[in-house]
Design a protein around this motif. Structure first.
Motif, short mmCIF file in Angstrom:
data_model
loop_
_atom_site.label_atom_id
_atom_site.label_comp_id
_atom_site.label_asym_id
_atom_site.label_seq_id
_atom_site.Cartn_x
_atom_site.Cartn_y
_atom_site.Cartn_z
N ASP A 13 7.63 1.53 -0.61
CA ASP A 13 7.01 0.24 -1.22
C ASP A 13 5.62 -0.02 -1.17
O ASP A 13 4.80 -0.30 -1.99
CB ASP A 13 7.74 -1.23 -0.78
CG ASP A 13 7.44 -2.37 -1.11
OD1 ASP A 13 6.92 -2.28 -2.60
OD2 ASP A 13 7.59 -3.43 -0.48
N TYR A 14 5.18 0.31 0.29
CA TYR A 14 3.72 0.09 0.63
C TYR A 14 2.97 1.55 -0.40
O TYR A 14 1.83 1.11 -0.98
CB TYR A 14 3.35 0.44 1.91
CG TYR A 14 3.48 -0.73 2.62
CD1 TYR A 14 2.30 -1.72 2.57
CD2 TYR A 14 4.34 -1.06 3.84
CE1 TYR A 14 2.34 -2.69 3.27
CE2 TYR A 14 4.23 -2.03 4.55
CZ TYR A 14 3.10 -2.95 4.27
OH TYR A 14 3.39 -4.25 4.96
N ASP A 15 3.56 2.44 -0.47
CA ASP A 15 2.64 3.71 -1.12
C ASP A 15 2.64 3.42 -2.74
O ASP A 15 1.47 3.50 -3.33
CB ASP A 15 3.54 4.88 -1.12
CG ASP A 15 3.55 5.77 0.38
OD1 ASP A 15 2.62 5.18 1.10
OD2 ASP A 15 4.31 6.55 0.53
N HIS A 17 2.69 0.08 -4.03
CA HIS A 17 1.89 -1.23 -4.16
C HIS A 17 1.03 -1.70 -3.29
O HIS A 17 0.19 -2.70 -3.95
CB HIS A 17 3.30 -2.22 -4.36
CG HIS A 17 4.22 -2.05 -5.06
ND1 HIS A 17 4.12 -1.94 -6.68
CD2 HIS A 17 5.72 -1.59 -5.12
CE1 HIS A 17 5.20 -1.80 -7.17
NE2 HIS A 17 6.11 -1.39 -6.29
N ASP A 18 0.80 -1.24 -2.36
CA ASP A 18 -0.24 -1.54 -1.24
C ASP A 18 -0.61 -0.28 -0.32
O ASP A 18 -0.33 -0.49 0.92
CB ASP A 18 0.01 -2.73 -0.59
CG ASP A 18 -1.02 -3.19 0.17
OD1 ASP A 18 -2.09 -2.93 0.41
OD2 ASP A 18 -0.62 -4.54 1.05
N ASN A 21 -2.63 -0.77 3.22
CA ASN A 21 -1.81 -1.46 4.18
C ASN A 21 -0.87 -0.60 4.63
O ASN A 21 -0.42 -0.73 6.01
CB ASN A 21 -1.40 -2.66 4.04
CG ASN A 21 -2.75 -3.85 4.07
OD1 ASN A 21 -3.51 -3.76 5.04
ND2 ASN A 21 -2.59 -4.69 3.05
N ASP A 89 2.70 -7.64 9.32
CA ASP A 89 2.63 -7.11 7.85
C ASP A 89 3.93 -7.50 7.06
O ASP A 89 5.03 -7.30 7.73
CB ASP A 89 2.43 -5.37 7.73
CG ASP A 89 1.17 -5.17 8.42
OD1 ASP A 89 0.29 -5.74 8.01
OD2 ASP A 89 1.09 -4.53 9.15
N PRO A 92 5.11 -5.16 0.39
CA PRO A 92 4.93 -6.07 -1.11
C PRO A 92 6.18 -6.60 -1.71
O PRO A 92 6.03 -7.65 -2.13
CB PRO A 92 4.48 -4.63 -1.98
CG PRO A 92 3.85 -3.98 -0.79
CD PRO A 92 4.28 -3.81 0.33
N ARG A 95 7.33 -10.01 -0.15
CA ARG A 95 6.27 -11.20 0.12
C ARG A 95 6.66 -12.24 -0.79
O ARG A 95 7.47 -12.29 -1.86
CB ARG A 95 4.88 -10.54 -0.42
CG ARG A 95 4.42 -9.55 0.65
CD ARG A 95 2.97 -8.91 0.02
NE ARG A 95 2.63 -7.87 0.96
CZ ARG A 95 1.79 -6.76 0.62
NH1 ARG A 95 1.12 -7.06 -0.53
NH2 ARG A 95 1.70 -6.05 1.73
N ASN A 127 -7.60 -13.39 1.74
CA ASN A 127 -6.34 -13.06 2.08
C ASN A 127 -5.62 -14.63 2.22
O ASN A 127 -5.03 -14.92 3.39
CB ASN A 127 -5.82 -12.19 2.87
CG ASN A 127 -4.39 -11.79 3.07
OD1 ASN A 127 -3.49 -12.54 2.31
ND2 ASN A 127 -3.87 -10.78 3.76
#
Length: 164
Positions: A13-15, A17-18, A21, A89, A92, A95, A127
């Motif tokens: 998910d991070y890779d 979309h974000d 972080n 954290d 994404p 959230r 943020n």
């Protein structure tokens, strides 16, 4: 094994979309068991500047909904002026569902267990989701200034910890 799959799903998910972080967690892809051992070692004070506890927030379906880190103390100017006691954290996909507040509240509970009377937190000024989360959890804005380390404007917050 179930937690490993959930953690790697969070990394995907991070890779997607974000990635900025998500980089912090990348070592888990290489050797998950070693990564988890490093977290345990960090809590015992064997890794970083000060002991740091890591906790994972899991949603009702078993997905990782958040991560919180609680530094047991701020022994250096760098930790006090740039990092703070608690970092958290939310991936994404999770959230805007209240998991930031839940993660920070878990961190505050752990800070209370550690006997901390107050904690310092930082959020990038750009943020607002993060600083609103801190404010919802009792954070009082102490200052807004430029962070030399992160090269951006940050907000420094204080949260008093009620002792039992």
């Amino acid at each position: 094994l179930m937690r490993e799959a959930a953690f790697l799903q969070m990394l995907d998910d991070y890779d997607a979309h974000d990635p900025a972080n998500g980089r912090y967690y990348g070592a888990a892809r290489v050797d998950f068991a070693a990564y988890v051992q490093r977290l345990h070692d960090d809590e015992r004070g064997l890794v970083g500047i000060v002991p740091c506890s890591h906790r994972w927030l899991v949603d009702g379906e078993g997905a990782l909904a958040g991560v919180v880190r609680v530094r047991h103390r701020l022994d250096t100017e760098f930790l006090a002026a740039e990092i703070g006691h608690i970092g958290y954290d939310v991936p994404p996909a999770q959230r805007r569902r209240g998991f930031g507040v839940a993660a920070l509240q878990a961190g505050l509970t752990h800070a209370q267990e550690l006997g901390l009377a107050h904690v310092v937190l930082y959020a990038d000024t750009d943020n607002p989701a993060s600083w609103r989360t801190i404010e919802r959890c009792g954070g009082i804005l102490d200052e807004e200034r430029h962070s030399p380390h992160f090269d951006c404007l940050v907000r420094r917050y204080l949260i008093a910890i009620a002792q039992p």
